[in-house]
Design a protein around this motif. Structure first.
Motif, PDB file in Angstrom:
ATOM      1  N   PHE A 120      -1.616   3.231  -9.639  1.00  0.00           N
ATOM      2  CA  PHE A 120      -2.858   2.474  -9.598  1.00  0.00           C
ATOM      3  C   PHE A 120      -2.860   1.394 -10.667  1.00  0.00           C
ATOM      4  O   PHE A 120      -2.441   1.620 -11.803  1.00  0.00           O
ATOM      5  N   ARG A 173       0.843  -1.197   0.000  1.00  0.00           N
ATOM      6  CA  ARG A 173       0.000   0.000   0.000  1.00  0.00           C
ATOM      7  C   ARG A 173       0.883   1.254   0.000  1.00  0.00           C
ATOM      8  O   ARG A 173       0.570   2.237  -0.653  1.00  0.00           O
ATOM      9  N   PHE A 219     -13.288  12.492 -10.391  1.00  0.00           N
ATOM     10  CA  PHE A 219     -12.588  12.567 -11.674  1.00  0.00           C
ATOM     11  C   PHE A 219     -13.517  12.153 -12.811  1.00  0.00           C
ATOM     12  O   PHE A 219     -14.203  11.137 -12.734  1.00  0.00           O
ATOM     13  N   LEU A 239     -13.994  -0.324 -15.542  1.00  0.00           N
ATOM     14  CA  LEU A 239     -12.601  -0.579 -15.234  1.00  0.00           C
ATOM     15  C   LEU A 239     -12.493  -0.498 -13.718  1.00  0.00           C
ATOM     16  O   LEU A 239     -12.807   0.524 -13.118  1.00  0.00           O
ATOM     17  N   PHE A 264     -15.533   3.444  -9.127  1.00  0.00           N
ATOM     18  CA  PHE A 264     -16.340   3.696 -10.314  1.00  0.00           C
ATOM     19  C   PHE A 264     -17.740   4.149  -9.902  1.00  0.00           C
ATOM     20  O   PHE A 264     -18.368   3.554  -9.023  1.00  0.00           O
ATOM     21  N   TYR A 271     -15.317   8.825 -11.649  1.00  0.00           N
ATOM     22  CA  TYR A 271     -14.774   8.075 -10.521  1.00  0.00           C
ATOM     23  C   TYR A 271     -14.717   8.978  -9.299  1.00  0.00           C
ATOM     24  O   TYR A 271     -14.497  10.180  -9.397  1.00  0.00           O
ATOM     25  N   PHE A 326     -10.485  -0.396 -10.247  1.00  0.00           N
ATOM     26  CA  PHE A 326      -9.177   0.020  -9.759  1.00  0.00           C
ATOM     27  C   PHE A 326      -8.861  -0.613  -8.409  1.00  0.00           C
ATOM     28  O   PHE A 326      -9.748  -0.876  -7.604  1.00  0.00           O
ATOM     29  N   GLY A 327      -7.573  -0.810  -8.180  1.00  0.00           N
ATOM     30  CA  GLY A 327      -7.094  -1.163  -6.856  1.00  0.00           C
ATOM     31  C   GLY A 327      -6.958   0.083  -6.008  1.00  0.00           C
ATOM     32  O   GLY A 327      -7.266   1.193  -6.456  1.00  0.00           O
ATOM     33  N   SER A 328      -6.482  -0.107  -4.781  1.00  0.00           N
ATOM     34  CA  SER A 328      -6.358   1.015  -3.850  1.00  0.00           C
ATOM     35  C   SER A 328      -5.088   1.826  -4.062  1.00  0.00           C
ATOM     36  O   SER A 328      -4.900   2.841  -3.417  1.00  0.00           O
ATOM     37  N   GLY A 329      -4.223   1.315  -4.949  1.00  0.00           N
ATOM     38  CA  GLY A 329      -3.026   2.074  -5.275  1.00  0.00           C
ATOM     39  C   GLY A 329      -1.843   1.753  -4.373  1.00  0.00           C
ATOM     40  O   GLY A 329      -1.995   1.232  -3.268  1.00  0.00           O
ATOM     41  N   SER A 353      -8.967   8.161   1.429  1.00  0.00           N
ATOM     42  CA  SER A 353      -8.228   6.903   1.573  1.00  0.00           C
ATOM     43  C   SER A 353      -7.496   6.512   0.287  1.00  0.00           C
ATOM     44  O   SER A 353      -6.616   5.654   0.313  1.00  0.00           O
ATOM     45  N   GLY A 354      -7.858   7.135  -0.826  1.00  0.00           N
ATOM     46  CA  GLY A 354      -7.054   6.983  -2.044  1.00  0.00           C
ATOM     47  C   GLY A 354      -7.590   6.073  -3.125  1.00  0.00           C
ATOM     48  O   GLY A 354      -7.157   6.188  -4.274  1.00  0.00           O
ATOM     49  N   GLU A 355      -8.496   5.159  -2.801  1.00  0.00           N
ATOM     50  CA  GLU A 355      -8.932   4.239  -3.860  1.00  0.00           C
ATOM     51  C   GLU A 355      -9.802   4.951  -4.886  1.00  0.00           C
ATOM     52  O   GLU A 355     -10.374   5.992  -4.614  1.00  0.00           O
ATOM     53  N   MET A 356      -9.884   4.392  -6.067  1.00  0.00           N
ATOM     54  CA  MET A 356     -10.699   4.949  -7.151  1.00  0.00           C
ATOM     55  C   MET A 356     -11.965   4.110  -7.264  1.00  0.00           C
ATOM     56  O   MET A 356     -11.898   2.914  -7.547  1.00  0.00           O
ATOM     57  N   GLN A 404     -12.706   9.511  -5.642  1.00  0.00           N
ATOM     58  CA  GLN A 404     -11.498   9.156  -4.900  1.00  0.00           C
ATOM     59  C   GLN A 404     -11.574   9.780  -3.509  1.00  0.00           C
ATOM     60  O   GLN A 404     -11.279  10.960  -3.324  1.00  0.00           O
TER      61      GLN A 404
END
Lengths: 114, 118
Positions: free
Chosen positions: A91, A9, B91, A103, B47, B37, A105-108, B42-45, B39
């Motif tokens: 990401f 993380r 975004f 699409l 949908f 999206y 996404f993960g948490s990055g 906490s940072g996750e993206m 965000q």
């Protein structure tokens, strides 16, 4: 029903070291994308991979960066000899098909280069 | 050239009110897809919603709706009945060629930071 899993993380590296970022796509997904988010900016495409193939790497820096998605195991984004400018959130995203609407996404991974 | 523009760096909205986040795009491809999206800190993206360029109706997903105006090349996100948990960065993104030959190579805007006030 796990989503896209990224680890670590958070990753701290000193200048000149290597950074390895891992991404396990969602179950059943064979298309993986890597994006980079610099501070105060939106995400920028880096590379698109399918199993064992790089499809589009037009967003990858020409040097020090590489990506793979082996037949078995996670996709890896590798940055050699990191510099301070590599500090960013990376990401990973996956989709079931190439033209799927969603699409995921993960948490990055937040990479910090000291 | 492909481009996504979000002109609002930050927005405030009162809890329970509706808010519109602006997004304009530029593309020469007649076939494309538009995404929003979320965000959180906490940072996750996450949908939220998708609109295809050939879709006849505006997309809706729960409290989210997309005000798609093709002639004006805008795809604004409308959040109805704002909640405190909606506070986040939002975004807008575009994918070209959503019919055949497309990939999920998205172009993102710079984002809008939404703050929901109690």
């Amino acid at each position: 029903n796990a989503g896209v899993m990224q680890n670590p993380r958070h990753l701290v590296r000193r200048r000149g070291q290597e950074a390895r970022l891992r991404c396990s796509p969602m179950k059943g997904h064979s298309h993986v994308y890597w994006y980079r988010q610099l501070p105060e900016e939106g995400l920028k495409f880096m590379v698109y991979l399918q199993k064992e193939n790089i499809i589009d790497e037009s967003g990858m820096p020409k040097e020090r960066f590489s990506a793979e998605f082996p037949k078995e195991g996670p996709s890896i984004l590798r940055i050699q000899q990191v510099v301070r400018g590599d500090s960013a959130a990376y990401f990973c995203a996956s989709s079931q098909g190439a033209t799927n609407e969603k699409l995921f996404f993960g948490s990055g991974t937040q990479l910090s280069v000291l | 050239a492909q481009k996504i523009t979000q002109t609002q760096p930050g927005m405030f909205v009162q809890e329970k009110e509706a808010v519109t986040l602006d997004c304009t795009y530029d593309t020469s491809d007649p076939s494309y897809g538009l995404f929003w999206y979320k965000q959180p800190s906490s940072g996750e993206m996450i949908f939220l919603i998708y609109q295809g360029s050939y879709d006849q109706q505006n997309a809706t997903e729960g409290r989210y709706s997309l005000n798609f105006q093709k002639a004006r090349k805008s795809a604004n996100l409308v959040i109805s009945a704002s909640q405190l948990g909606d506070s986040a960065m939002y975004f807008c993104a575009m994918r070209e060629g959503s019919r055949g030959g497309a990939t999920n190579k998205l172009i993102f805007g710079t984002g809008t930071l939404l703050a929901v006030q109690p």
